[in-house]
Structure formats: C-alpha cells, structure tokens
Write an enzyme that holds these catalytic residues in place. Structure first.
Site, PDB file in Angstrom:
ATOM      1  NE  ARG A   1      -3.033   0.108   3.160  1.00  0.00           N
ATOM      2  CZ  ARG A   1      -2.489   0.587   4.288  1.00  0.00           C
ATOM      3  NH1 ARG A   1      -2.122   1.842   4.369  1.00  0.00           N
ATOM      4  NH2 ARG A   1      -2.317  -0.208   5.315  1.00  0.00           N
TER       5      ARG A   1
ATOM      6  CE1 TYR B   1     -17.008   9.696 -15.603  1.00  0.00           C
ATOM      7  CE2 TYR B   1     -16.595   9.700 -13.248  1.00  0.00           C
ATOM      8  CZ  TYR B   1     -16.875   9.017 -14.416  1.00  0.00           C
ATOM      9  OH  TYR B   1     -17.018   7.657 -14.367  1.00  0.00           O
TER      10      TYR B   1
ATOM     11  CG  ASP C   1     -10.671  14.373 -15.183  1.00  0.00           C
ATOM     12  OD1 ASP C   1      -9.986  13.816 -16.044  1.00  0.00           O
ATOM     13  OD2 ASP C   1     -11.638  13.818 -14.610  1.00  0.00           O
TER      14      ASP C   1
ATOM     15  CE  LYS D   1     -13.236   6.039 -18.047  1.00  0.00           C
ATOM     16  NZ  LYS D   1     -13.655   7.325 -17.508  1.00  0.00           N
TER      17      LYS D   1
HETATM   18  C1  LIG Z   1     -14.054   7.795 -16.219  1.00  0.00           C
HETATM   19  C2  LIG Z   1     -13.734   9.143 -15.766  1.00  0.00           C
HETATM   20  C3  LIG Z   1     -13.455   9.405 -14.410  1.00  0.00           C
HETATM   21  C4  LIG Z   1     -13.524   8.339 -13.342  1.00  0.00           C
HETATM   22  O1  LIG Z   1     -12.564   7.345 -13.532  1.00  0.00           O
HETATM   23  P1  LIG Z   1     -12.703   5.836 -12.986  1.00  0.00           P
HETATM   24  O2  LIG Z   1     -11.446   5.212 -13.444  1.00  0.00           O
HETATM   25  O3  LIG Z   1     -13.931   5.255 -13.609  1.00  0.00           O
HETATM   26  O4  LIG Z   1     -12.844   5.928 -11.505  1.00  0.00           O
HETATM   27  C5  LIG Z   1     -13.116  10.690 -14.065  1.00  0.00           C
HETATM   28  N1  LIG Z   1     -13.070  11.691 -14.974  1.00  0.00           N
HETATM   29  C6  LIG Z   1     -13.360  11.476 -16.268  1.00  0.00           C
HETATM   30  C7  LIG Z   1     -13.307  12.626 -17.218  1.00  0.00           C
HETATM   31  C8  LIG Z   1     -13.704  10.209 -16.708  1.00  0.00           C
HETATM   32  O5  LIG Z   1     -13.990  10.013 -18.005  1.00  0.00           O
END
Ligand SMILES: *Cc1c(COP(=O)(O)O)cnc(C)c1O
Length: 401
Positions: free
Chosen positions: A58, A111, A183, A208
């Site tokens: 961790r 998001y 983000d 992603k």
């Molecule tokens: C998918 C996504 C998230 C969240 O990510 P996870 O890996 O599903 O927790 C946050 N911000 C954006 C823009 C996303 O597309």
C-alpha cells in the site's frame, strides 16, 4: 533511461528500471503484498525514510512505481501517484488539499461522480463548493472566498466538450493562492500537457486512453514532488485506493501504443464528427475538431487535436435517441471511453444521472445528447453503423409522424 524531449519515446522508456537479474524486456509484475527486510535495522531505516526501498504494497510497489515515473514524464511533472480508479485519484487529490471549513471553485459541468462527490459527500464533510462556468473568468473570480483553497475543472468538459483556457485558470489560481487541479482524461498527455500552462495537479482516469484496452479500472495524479508526497502520505496511504501491480503492468503495456492509438482515435473522430455534422437528423455536434465548435480556437494553442470522444444532439425526442442507439450493430452501448471498440452512451440516463434534471440542463446535458467514444475500427465501418441507425430513426420519425 531518463526523459527524452519526445513523448513517443517517453511512453516506452521513461522511468524504465533495467532488470539486472534476468534482463527481462517487459517490466516484471511484482505481485507481492510485502517486502522482506534483511534485518530489523533495515526495516527501521526504511520506515524512517533513511533508506529508500519498498516496505508494504500500500506504500509502494516496483511495478506501480515504474508507471508513476513514466506518467510524470508524460505530464512533464516531477512525480506521480497511482490509484485503484480515476475516482480514487480525484477524491484523494482533492481531500489532500481540502479540510472542513474550506471552499473550492469547481466547474458547473463535471464528470458525474466527481460532481456527486463535491456536491454531496463534501457538503456532509463541511467542504463547500461554488459551481461556475469556467469559460467566464469574471464568474470564477467572483466565486473566490477567503476560505477558497482549490479550483477544479476538466478540459474539454465531459460531455459537452467545451474547452477551458488553462493559462487563464492558472493565472487566477496563482493570484489567489489556490491549488489548480484539472482532469486530463479526455485529452491524455499526447494531446495536452496542463503543466505547460501552470496547472498544479493533473488527474487521470487511467481506465480510459492511458490503458486503452477496456480491461482495467485505475487512476493517476501528476504534480510536484511536494504535492505527490503529501497525497501519498495522507489520502493514498490512509484511505488506501492503491493500484494493483497487475493493473500497473497492463497500463505500462497500454502506454507503449498511446501516441499511435490517440492519433488514430483523433483522425477517426474527426471524420465521424464531420459526417454527423452534415446529417439532417443531427442538431449539433460538440467536437473541438470542428470549426463550428467553441473549443476549436484552442487547437494548436493548448491541445494538439480534438480527441477521440465527443457528444452530439439528435434531432428528435428522448425516445428517438433511444431508438437510434438500440439500432446500432457494431458500436457498443457502454459507458467509458478511450478503448479500441467504439462505445456509445446516453449521459442523461447513464453517466450524468447523479445530477438532478435541472442541474443537468444547467450544465448543458439534454435528454437527446449522445456521447460517442470513437474507436480504432475502420472509420468507414463506424460511419456505416451510425448511418444505418440514423436511417432506422428516420423511418420511425416518418411512421410516428
Ligand atoms: C471515467 C472518468 C473518471 C472516473 O474514472 P474511474 O477510473 O472510472 O474511476 C473521471 N473523470 C473522467 C473525465 C472520466 O472520463
């Protein structure tokens, strides 16, 4: 090897730890929960931070560490921290910079789960937020209070793809002593490096584009050594949303093709967006690669291209949008984005369902908005599938009258 000036090289080599024992080309997966000390004194000095080395999974793992160093190089930051999900990264990064009584300024469109976290859970914890239109710098300045600590946004904004001028945000943040957090999931470091414009912390859903193969849930935060150390020793260590070594390995593998994948995602998306924009049953296409989109002016200045994911409005009703989606044959109805497969989803009933209807409308998310993550299939097959479902929708519109 250390960092190259070329991203393509860094996606493959930066932060690479040479396997001196066997010379493995591929990074070993250190699938271990803990690390053996030679003796008590070594354990003690590792815990004191006097000797570098791993202690417990961790707190750090060699496979995960290699990914963190590679990501820091791709985002041009000093360091990075890996998490078990994008939301793990976002929640830990925000909470490392906010406490009870603090305030943050956040984008009105975010998001869905990030919005839910800030608007619901943070409220319960005594952390207040103002949601503002991030394209309006006067509105941002007006929202800043004496207890404001953080400014949080996305660019492009999911799912309307509005783009935010990061240099403007960074300037406001610096003038008001705020930590700026973006983000960067939609663009990936291939298309945009927020650190170039003075943004402090960059969060990613590595689920992603970074991983890119639809088989991992993971997150990453990139920033200064000081910020990353703070996050690692507080909200990562003690809240525990760590990334598994196996997932880190999959993302390391995915990153090797990131630049070529993103290039193809962008060129396919551009052609699909142009096809949709010309179609009579499409009211609007929100893609920064199109000249008609407000974000187009930032291409070349802030981002290299429009990305592979965008949204569009069907000319019709909620039911027409549903009919269109249910008549696709190749495109998969699924949330997520950045995978080889073309994915299509309906934000009002899926990703943005945590919003109330009025909140959704205020954020520009209508009932007929559809989001498309353009995949790596041949672009003609993607367009053919969309065209077939639009024709079916046209037939339905005629029969419904
Ligand atoms: C998918 C996504 C998230 C969240 O990510 P996870 O890996 O599903 O927790 C946050 N911000 C954006 C823009 C996303 O597309």
């Amino acid at each position: 090897m250390t960092r190259s000036t070329h991203l393509e090289t860094n996606t493959i080599h930066a932060g690479k730890v040479r396997d001196r024992q066997f010379g493995a080309l591929s990074t070993p997966i250190y699938q271990t929960s803990t690390f053996i000390f030679d003796d008590v004194a070594q354990g003690a000095s590792r815990f004191q931070g006097e000797e570098s080395g791993f202690i417990y999974g961790r707190l750090g793992n060699p496979t995960v560490r290699e990914l963190e160093q590679r990501m820091a190089s791709l985002e041009k930051t000093e360091d990075a921290a890996a998490f078990g999900s994008g939301m793990g990264a976002i929640s830990a990064t925000l909470l490392a910079n906010l406490k009870n009584g603090d305030h943050l300024v956040a984008s009105a469109a975010l998001y869905g789960c990030t919005y839910a976290l800030i608007n619901h859970k943070f409220k319960d914890m005594g952390i207040e937020a103002s949601f503002v239109d991030m394209t309006d710098s006067a509105a941002i300045k007006a929202a800043i209070q004496p207890n404001t600590k953080v400014i949080y946004f996305e660019s492009p904004i999911n799912p309307n793809l509005e783009c935010i001028d990061m240099a403007v945000i960074a300037k406001i943040a610096k003038a008001n002593n705020l930590v700026s957090i973006v983000d960067n999931t939609f663009m990936s470091p291939v298309l945009q490096n927020p650190a170039d414009f003075g943004i402090d912390l960059i969060v990613h859903s590595a689920t992603k584009y970074l991983n890119g193969h639809g088989d991992v849930i993971a997150g990453i935060t990139c920033g200064s050594s000081e910020q990353i150390e703070n996050i690692k020793f507080t909200t990562l260590k003690d809240m525990g949303a760590v990334m598994s070594p196996n997932d880190a390995w999959l993302i390391i593998r995915g990153l090797k093709t990131l630049s070529v994948r993103v290039e193809r995602h962008c060129s396919n998306a551009q052609q699909v967006a142009e096809y949709l924009e010309a179609h009579p049953l499409i009211r609007e296409v929100n893609y920064p690669g199109l000249k008609s989109h407000s974000g187009h002016q930032l291409i070349g200045k802030q981002m290299k291209a429009g990305g592979g994911t965008f949204a569009f409005e069907i000319e019709g009703s909620f039911d027409d949008a549903v009919h269109f989606m249910n008549n696709l044959e190749m495109c998969s109805i699924a949330v997520s984005l950045g995978d080889a497969e073309t994915l299509i989803q309906h934000p009002a009933s899926m990703t943005h369902s945590p919003y109330e209807k009025e909140e959704r409308e205020a954020a520009g998310i209508s009932e007929t908005l559809i989001r498309l993550s353009v995949g790596l299939e041949h672009v003609e097959d993607i367009i053919q599938d969309l065209d077939g479902a639009l024709n079916s929708m046209a037939t339905r519109l005629k029969s419904v009258g």
